[in-house]
Design a protein around this motif. Structure first.
Motif, short mmCIF file in Angstrom:
data_model
loop_
_atom_site.label_atom_id
_atom_site.label_comp_id
_atom_site.label_asym_id
_atom_site.label_seq_id
_atom_site.Cartn_x
_atom_site.Cartn_y
_atom_site.Cartn_z
N LEU A 8 0.85 -1.19 0.00
CA LEU A 8 0.00 0.00 0.00
C LEU A 8 0.88 1.24 0.00
CD1 LEU A 8 -2.44 -1.10 2.85
CD2 LEU A 8 -2.83 -1.30 0.40
N ASP A 9 0.40 2.30 -0.67
CA ASP A 9 1.19 3.53 -0.64
C ASP A 9 1.07 4.18 0.74
OD1 ASP A 9 -1.05 5.43 -0.61
OD2 ASP A 9 -1.33 4.90 -2.71
N ASP A 10 2.03 5.04 1.05
CA ASP A 10 2.12 5.64 2.38
C ASP A 10 0.87 6.42 2.77
OD1 ASP A 10 4.64 4.56 2.65
OD2 ASP A 10 5.70 6.39 2.05
N ASP A 11 0.28 7.15 1.82
CA ASP A 11 -0.92 7.93 2.14
C ASP A 11 -2.08 7.03 2.56
OD1 ASP A 11 0.44 10.26 1.56
OD2 ASP A 11 -0.34 10.40 -0.49
N LEU A 12 -2.24 5.90 1.86
CA LEU A 12 -3.31 4.98 2.20
C LEU A 12 -3.07 4.34 3.58
CD1 LEU A 12 -5.95 3.64 1.44
CD2 LEU A 12 -4.64 1.96 0.12
N VAL A 13 -1.85 4.00 3.88
CA VAL A 13 -1.51 3.44 5.19
C VAL A 13 -1.83 4.46 6.29
CG1 VAL A 13 0.36 2.61 6.68
CG2 VAL A 13 0.19 1.81 4.32
N GLU A 14 -1.52 5.73 6.05
CA GLU A 14 -1.84 6.77 7.04
C GLU A 14 -3.35 6.86 7.27
OE1 GLU A 14 -0.10 10.63 6.37
OE2 GLU A 14 1.84 9.73 5.84
N GLU A 15 -4.13 6.79 6.18
CA GLU A 15 -5.59 6.82 6.32
C GLU A 15 -6.09 5.62 7.10
OE1 GLU A 15 -8.23 7.90 3.04
OE2 GLU A 15 -6.42 8.46 1.93
N ILE A 16 -5.55 4.45 6.80
CA ILE A 16 -5.95 3.23 7.50
C ILE A 16 -5.58 3.32 8.97
CG2 ILE A 16 -5.51 0.73 7.73
CD1 ILE A 16 -5.31 0.70 4.62
N ASP A 17 -4.39 3.81 9.27
CA ASP A 17 -3.96 3.95 10.66
C ASP A 17 -4.84 4.95 11.42
OD1 ASP A 17 -2.02 2.01 10.38
OD2 ASP A 17 -0.37 3.42 10.11
N ALA A 18 -5.23 6.03 10.76
CA ALA A 18 -6.13 7.00 11.40
C ALA A 18 -7.49 6.37 11.66
CB ALA A 18 -6.27 8.24 10.51
N PHE A 19 -7.98 5.57 10.72
CA PHE A 19 -9.23 4.83 10.88
C PHE A 19 -9.14 3.88 12.07
CE2 PHE A 19 -11.57 0.89 9.79
CZ PHE A 19 -12.86 1.38 9.74
N ILE A 20 -8.01 3.17 12.18
CA ILE A 20 -7.78 2.23 13.27
C ILE A 20 -7.81 2.96 14.62
CG2 ILE A 20 -5.98 0.80 14.34
CD1 ILE A 20 -5.22 -0.04 11.43
N ALA A 21 -7.16 4.11 14.68
CA ALA A 21 -7.12 4.88 15.92
C ALA A 21 -8.51 5.39 16.30
CB ALA A 21 -6.15 6.05 15.77
N ARG A 22 -9.27 5.90 15.32
CA ARG A 22 -10.62 6.41 15.59
C ARG A 22 -11.55 5.32 16.08
NH1 ARG A 22 -9.96 8.90 10.66
NH2 ARG A 22 -11.40 7.45 9.66
N ARG A 23 -11.45 4.15 15.49
CA ARG A 23 -12.37 3.06 15.79
C ARG A 23 -11.90 2.15 16.93
NH1 ARG A 23 -16.16 1.86 11.54
NH2 ARG A 23 -16.71 3.89 10.70
N GLY A 24 -10.62 2.26 17.29
CA GLY A 24 -10.11 1.46 18.39
C GLY A 24 -9.78 0.01 18.05
N TYR A 25 -9.42 -0.24 16.81
CA TYR A 25 -9.02 -1.60 16.42
C TYR A 25 -7.72 -1.97 17.13
CZ TYR A 25 -12.47 -1.92 12.66
OH TYR A 25 -13.62 -2.00 11.94
N GLN A 26 -7.55 -3.23 17.36
CA GLN A 26 -6.33 -3.73 17.99
C GLN A 26 -5.17 -3.82 17.01
OE1 GLN A 26 -6.07 -4.29 21.36
NE2 GLN A 26 -8.07 -3.29 21.27
N ASN A 27 -5.48 -4.02 15.72
CA ASN A 27 -4.42 -4.15 14.73
C ASN A 27 -4.96 -3.87 13.32
OD1 ASN A 27 -5.51 -6.69 13.63
ND2 ASN A 27 -4.86 -7.55 15.59
N ARG A 28 -4.07 -3.76 12.37
CA ARG A 28 -4.45 -3.47 10.98
C ARG A 28 -5.26 -4.60 10.37
NH1 ARG A 28 1.30 -1.10 8.91
NH2 ARG A 28 0.99 1.05 9.60
N SER A 29 -4.94 -5.83 10.71
CA SER A 29 -5.66 -6.97 10.11
C SER A 29 -7.15 -6.90 10.39
CB SER A 29 -5.10 -8.30 10.63
OG SER A 29 -3.80 -8.50 10.14
N GLU A 30 -7.52 -6.62 11.64
CA GLU A 30 -8.94 -6.52 11.98
C GLU A 30 -9.62 -5.41 11.19
OE1 GLU A 30 -9.60 -6.08 16.15
OE2 GLU A 30 -8.36 -7.81 16.65
N ALA A 31 -8.97 -4.27 11.10
CA ALA A 31 -9.54 -3.13 10.38
C ALA A 31 -9.68 -3.44 8.90
CB ALA A 31 -8.67 -1.89 10.59
N ILE A 32 -8.67 -4.01 8.31
CA ILE A 32 -8.72 -4.29 6.87
C ILE A 32 -9.76 -5.37 6.57
CG2 ILE A 32 -7.36 -5.21 4.94
CD1 ILE A 32 -5.02 -3.51 6.06
#
Length: 150
Positions: A8-32
């Motif tokens: 994934l490009d860096d911008d998309l990873v940043e968006e996913i990480d922000a989504f993870i933080a907002r929603r309180g996911y434990q890790n990227r796998s769960e969010a994705i």
């Protein structure tokens, strides 16, 4: 469960990480996984108009707009076979919010929602459809509907 490696490009990873933080996911796998399910569910309902779904149509409207309440009621009555429930809330002197809960074929639900949201005086509208496994059973002797699981 399978392990999949993606790039994934860096911008998309940043968006996913922000989504993870907002929603309180434990890790990227769960969010994705959740994002993939949501995207696939949306595709399933839009790609197959015969797909059984449950849905919510959320819309705001000006109840003082001439004949609007009557027109909205007519749209609901014309599609009564899809309707499970409707909630009506008065937001202020002129504005109302309605949420219509529906069950049926994706194409019929989309058609119903488009008619509601196209009425003059409806200010905002959004349709959320969720595909269901099994067939939509609407003729229950108890007067309510069930989802029959295959």
């Amino acid at each position: 469960m399978q392990r999949v490696t993606i790039t994934l490009d860096d911008d998309l990873v940043e968006e996913i990480d922000a989504f993870i933080a907002r929603r309180g996911y434990q890790n990227r796998s769960e969010a994705i996984r959740d994002l993939a399910r949501a995207g696939l569910g949306e595709l399933a309902t839009t790609a197959d108009p015969e797909r059984d779904c449950v849905a919510a149509v959320v819309y705001t409207f000006d109840h003082e707009k001439r004949e609007l309440a009557r027109r909205l009621a007519a749209v609901h009555h014309h599609h009564h076979d899809l309707s499970l429930a409707t909630t009506h809330v008065h937001l202020d002197e002129a504005n109302c919010l309605e949420v219509a809960l529906l069950q049926g074929k994706a194409g019929e639900i989309s058609h119903f929602a488009e008619h509601l949201m196209a009425e003059r005086g409806v200010r905002y509208g959004r349709l959320v459809m969720v595909p269901v496994e099994g067939k939509s059973e609407r003729s229950d002797p108890h007067g309510h509907s069930h989802i029959a699981q295959d």
